[in-house]
Every structure is written in C-alpha cells, then in structure tokens.
Design a protein around this motif. Sequence first.
Motif, short mmCIF file in Angstrom:
data_model
loop_
_atom_site.label_atom_id
_atom_site.label_comp_id
_atom_site.label_asym_id
_atom_site.label_seq_id
_atom_site.Cartn_x
_atom_site.Cartn_y
_atom_site.Cartn_z
N MET A 69 0.82 -1.21 0.00
CA MET A 69 0.00 0.00 0.00
C MET A 69 0.86 1.27 0.00
O MET A 69 0.58 2.22 -0.74
CB MET A 69 -0.93 -0.01 1.21
CG MET A 69 -1.80 1.24 1.34
SD MET A 69 -2.87 1.50 -0.10
CE MET A 69 -3.98 0.11 0.12
N SER A 70 1.91 1.30 0.81
CA SER A 70 2.75 2.50 0.89
C SER A 70 3.42 2.78 -0.44
O SER A 70 3.49 3.94 -0.88
CB SER A 70 3.80 2.33 1.98
OG SER A 70 3.20 2.28 3.25
N LEU A 71 3.91 1.73 -1.11
CA LEU A 71 4.55 1.93 -2.41
C LEU A 71 3.54 2.43 -3.43
O LEU A 71 3.84 3.33 -4.24
CB LEU A 71 5.18 0.61 -2.89
CG LEU A 71 5.86 0.65 -4.26
CD1 LEU A 71 6.99 1.66 -4.27
CD2 LEU A 71 6.36 -0.74 -4.64
N GLY A 72 2.34 1.85 -3.43
CA GLY A 72 1.31 2.33 -4.33
C GLY A 72 0.99 3.80 -4.13
O GLY A 72 0.83 4.56 -5.09
N MET A 73 0.89 4.21 -2.85
CA MET A 73 0.63 5.62 -2.55
C MET A 73 1.76 6.51 -3.02
O MET A 73 1.53 7.59 -3.58
CB MET A 73 0.42 5.78 -1.04
CG MET A 73 -0.91 5.26 -0.52
SD MET A 73 -2.31 6.28 -1.06
CE MET A 73 -1.99 7.81 -0.18
N ILE A 109 -2.46 16.17 -2.55
CA ILE A 109 -1.29 15.28 -2.54
C ILE A 109 -0.61 15.31 -1.18
O ILE A 109 -0.22 14.28 -0.64
CB ILE A 109 -0.30 15.68 -3.66
CG1 ILE A 109 -0.97 15.53 -5.03
CG2 ILE A 109 0.96 14.83 -3.59
CD1 ILE A 109 -0.13 16.05 -6.18
N ALA A 110 -0.46 16.50 -0.61
CA ALA A 110 0.17 16.62 0.72
C ALA A 110 -0.67 15.94 1.79
O ALA A 110 -0.14 15.27 2.69
CB ALA A 110 0.37 18.10 1.07
N LEU A 111 -1.99 16.09 1.70
CA LEU A 111 -2.88 15.45 2.67
C LEU A 111 -2.80 13.93 2.57
O LEU A 111 -2.72 13.24 3.59
CB LEU A 111 -4.32 15.92 2.44
CG LEU A 111 -5.38 15.42 3.43
CD1 LEU A 111 -5.09 15.93 4.83
CD2 LEU A 111 -6.78 15.85 2.98
N ALA A 112 -2.81 13.42 1.35
CA ALA A 112 -2.67 11.97 1.16
C ALA A 112 -1.31 11.49 1.66
O ALA A 112 -1.19 10.42 2.26
CB ALA A 112 -2.84 11.62 -0.31
N GLY A 113 -0.27 12.31 1.43
CA GLY A 113 1.06 11.95 1.91
C GLY A 113 1.13 11.89 3.42
O GLY A 113 1.80 11.02 3.99
N TYR A 114 0.43 12.81 4.07
CA TYR A 114 0.40 12.79 5.54
C TYR A 114 -0.21 11.50 6.06
O TYR A 114 0.30 10.87 6.98
CB TYR A 114 -0.37 14.00 6.06
CG TYR A 114 -0.63 13.95 7.55
CD1 TYR A 114 0.38 14.25 8.46
CD2 TYR A 114 -1.88 13.58 8.05
CE1 TYR A 114 0.15 14.19 9.82
CE2 TYR A 114 -2.12 13.52 9.41
CZ TYR A 114 -1.10 13.83 10.29
OH TYR A 114 -1.33 13.75 11.65
N GLY A 115 -1.33 11.09 5.46
CA GLY A 115 -1.96 9.84 5.88
C GLY A 115 -1.06 8.65 5.67
O GLY A 115 -0.97 7.77 6.53
N ASN A 116 -0.37 8.61 4.53
CA ASN A 116 0.54 7.49 4.26
C ASN A 116 1.74 7.51 5.20
O ASN A 116 2.23 6.47 5.64
CB ASN A 116 1.01 7.56 2.81
CG ASN A 116 1.68 6.27 2.36
OD1 ASN A 116 1.22 5.17 2.67
ND2 ASN A 116 2.76 6.38 1.63
N PHE A 117 2.22 8.71 5.53
CA PHE A 117 3.37 8.84 6.43
C PHE A 117 3.03 8.35 7.84
O PHE A 117 3.89 7.80 8.53
CB PHE A 117 3.83 10.30 6.48
CG PHE A 117 5.04 10.53 7.34
CD1 PHE A 117 6.30 10.16 6.89
CD2 PHE A 117 4.93 11.10 8.60
CE1 PHE A 117 7.42 10.37 7.67
CE2 PHE A 117 6.04 11.32 9.39
CZ PHE A 117 7.30 10.95 8.92
N GLN A 118 1.79 8.54 8.26
CA GLN A 118 1.39 8.09 9.59
C GLN A 118 1.43 6.58 9.73
O GLN A 118 1.65 6.05 10.81
CB GLN A 118 -0.02 8.60 9.91
CG GLN A 118 -0.11 10.09 10.13
CD GLN A 118 0.75 10.55 11.30
OE1 GLN A 118 0.61 10.07 12.41
NE2 GLN A 118 1.65 11.48 11.04
N ARG A 119 1.23 5.86 8.63
CA ARG A 119 1.23 4.40 8.71
C ARG A 119 2.56 3.79 8.30
O ARG A 119 2.87 2.68 8.67
CB ARG A 119 0.10 3.80 7.87
CG ARG A 119 -0.01 4.30 6.46
CD ARG A 119 -1.17 3.66 5.72
NE ARG A 119 -1.05 2.22 5.75
CZ ARG A 119 -0.26 1.53 4.93
NH1 ARG A 119 0.48 2.17 4.04
NH2 ARG A 119 -0.22 0.23 5.01
#
Length: 445
Positions: A69-73, A109-119
């Motif tokens: 999932m992280s790579l896909g994001m 994009i930044a908001l989606a990145g924040y969510g991915n960074f949290q996990r």
Amino acid sequence: MTRSHPTFHTERLQHLHYACRCALPLAALVSGAWIPFFVLIQNWHLVAIESTLFAFLTLSWQVGRHWNMSLGMLLAQMACLLFIFYFSIYFDVPSEEVPRVSHLYLLIIALAGYGNFQRDRSQLQLAIIFLSLAGFAVFSSTSMSFDFALPLPDSVRSITAWMHVSFLAALLCVGVILLQEGMTVDSKLRRELRSAIPRQQFELFFQPQVNREGRLIGAEALIRWKHPKRGYIQPGHFIPTAERAGLMADLGNWVIENAVKTLADWTTHESTRDLVIAVNISADHFLKQDFVSRLIDTLNAHHVSPSRLKLELTESVFVTEVDELIGKMKVLQRHGISIALDDFGTGYSSLSYLRRLPLQQLKIDRSFVRAIAEGSRGASLVTRISQMGQDLGLEMLAEGIENDEQFQFMLSCGCQSFQGYYFGRPVALETFEERIRGLINPADH
C-alpha cells in the motif's frame, strides 16, 4: 486470560490504511473523469497526458491493493505531483479573467502523503509532502508564465476552474473525514489513558530474572493496561500515545509506587525477601526535577531497602544534558539504588558515555541474542559486546533468552544474569508468587 480485542494502535492503523485504500481509486477516478472533457475540446495533447496519468494511477492502485500500500501511494503521489507541475506551467496559465487553480491539487497530494506517512514513515514520503506544499506556495503567490507555455483559452479555463474547485472541495472533505477517523481513535485513547490511573486500570506483570545457576534473583515489572472492554493491552500499544500526551511521569510514578508496595509485601516471606524488582523509567520521567526525592520518599514510606529496586534506563536519556544525568545517577547510587542500561546497542550509547555513567548493569538487547543463530558474525558481535561490558566492570544481563542454546552461549560469554521466555513469561503478580512459592510448577524450560 481475557478475550482478544483489537488495540487502539491497530484500529488507528486500520483507519489510515482504509483512507489510503480509498485515496488510490479516487485519484484514478478523478483523473479518468477529465479525459472525456479534453476529448470534447479536442486537446489531444492533454488527452494523451491525462490518459497516461490515469493508466499510472490505476497501476499504482493495483500495486497498493495487491502488494504494498505504501509503495502504491508513493507512486501515485509522484505521478500526480509531476502532472500538476506540468499542467500548471504549460496549460493553466493565469490571466486577468481566470486565475490558476490546478495547483490546488497539491494540497490533496500533501494530505494523502500525511496519511501514508502516519502508517509507514519514510524520507521519500516527507520529500513528496514538502515538494507539494512548496509548489502550492510558489504557484499561489506568483503568476508565473513562460514563453513555451500552451495556455488553454480563458473560455475553457473558466469552465475547468469551477470543475477543479468543485472536485477539490469534495476531495478535501472526504480526505479530512477519513483522516479524522484515525485521529479520533488516538484522541479517545488519550482521554481513556488520563482516567485509567485513578480508576486503577493498570496492573504490573512480572518476568523472572535468574543468575548463572538458573536461580531466581528478581523480576522485571512490566505495566499492562487492563481495559474494562478490551482486556489486557500491551504497553507497545499505549506507551507512544502516553508519551505524546505527557503522561509518562504519571505512569512511571504509578509503576514505582506499586513495585515498592510489592517489595514491601515480599519482605515478609522467606522465598521473596531477597528478590530485586527492576522497573523501566522513561527519559521524561527520570529528568523530572522531583524524581529522586519522590523515589526516596516512596521507598522510605514502605520501609523498603533501596538495594532491592533497580532502575532500567533506555539509551534515549543520552539526548539530554549528560552532566545533569550523571548527577542524578550518582545521587541514586549513593542511596543504594542500582541502575541498568536497557536495550544496550540499539540507540545512542557510546564508550565515552559508558565510561562516565555510574551504571551497575548492561542489558544486552534481545535482537543481539537472536543474532547468535544467524552465524559466526552474530555470535562474534554478542561476544564482543559482553566482553566490552565486563571490561568496564559492569554486570551483564542477557534478555530474550528463549532456548538452552542461547542460555549456554551467553553463559560462555560471561553474562551473570538472564531473562526471557526460557525462564518464564511475564505473568500477573499472583501467578508469579504462586510459582516462586512452589504452589505450582516453576517456569518451563
């Protein structure tokens, strides 16, 4: 012991994972929705670019769905970032009648990145978030245009501006709602943690520590949260939240108070009167101004000898002022309280620190003990660590001992104390006392 429930930490990750799973197909859907519009206005250059983006986002969705999932994001964010920069410079050139609006997607994009960074925290993800916000700031504060640009007519851009803003408003609402779910879990955990101490929801478990002959010499006290609905919760699932909420000193004081009460009770029984209890102390708690005085007062109030309490500090304490740290440790040492360095080798420690700190014990981290089975390099590393500690005049305790092979090897390295599932798992106080007083069979090994 209790029913198994999902932890708060797991729930938060599940919410974040769900948010990321929604973000990928949503990005592909938004990208694909623009293709018919560009076909309608017969801009085949944009049709080709948008179709390429749509194909790449669809691929990223499949990568995230079936593999990582992280790579896909990350792949999706990089593709969108390049597209928005390209589109904003080449096609969405601001005029007096119509402003540039496509760069607003950089916030998504930044908001989606924040969510991915949290996990799944990574430097690449931080770089993408930074570039998105920097690009947003540049495009928002300037009306840059270049001679090579191919601006869309204002009549078209006025229509797309409304469409972009409508899409963005919807995406921002959905993104905030999805991320808020994860934050709500964390906020709920903080509220429940604050009330857990006065409600007596915590409990100490005890894991045996033995000497070279396998004879019990003490135990490490490990905190557990006995949640009224979720059962026992491991510290790894609530300690990070307690650190963020500034609750570590309160938890630490509770652990010390109950550990000392247990020592006072053990004094009255022959089988336990000489046992030592080790407690973990966080850096935040240890550096509190009243830490030493409060600890000594607690020992005196329960008439417990300081020599029966051992403090275990992690290497995170080294990030503070070392002279202040050494001063506190020396005061504790003068009172007869021994100090061990926990998880040795995994953090900030160095030989220069070890020579200066008034330590009595080093705990070799379980990761090094596991490395014994990985070959000669792992075994050689453990041997050198043990020898280094002994050269410094420190007692060596090997933790994470799970079998006789590891026990025998650490014996040969000169370790004096041991801890691990081979000698016993962490258990509630009543069970621990039953075992050591011979009411049931001792730990299995």
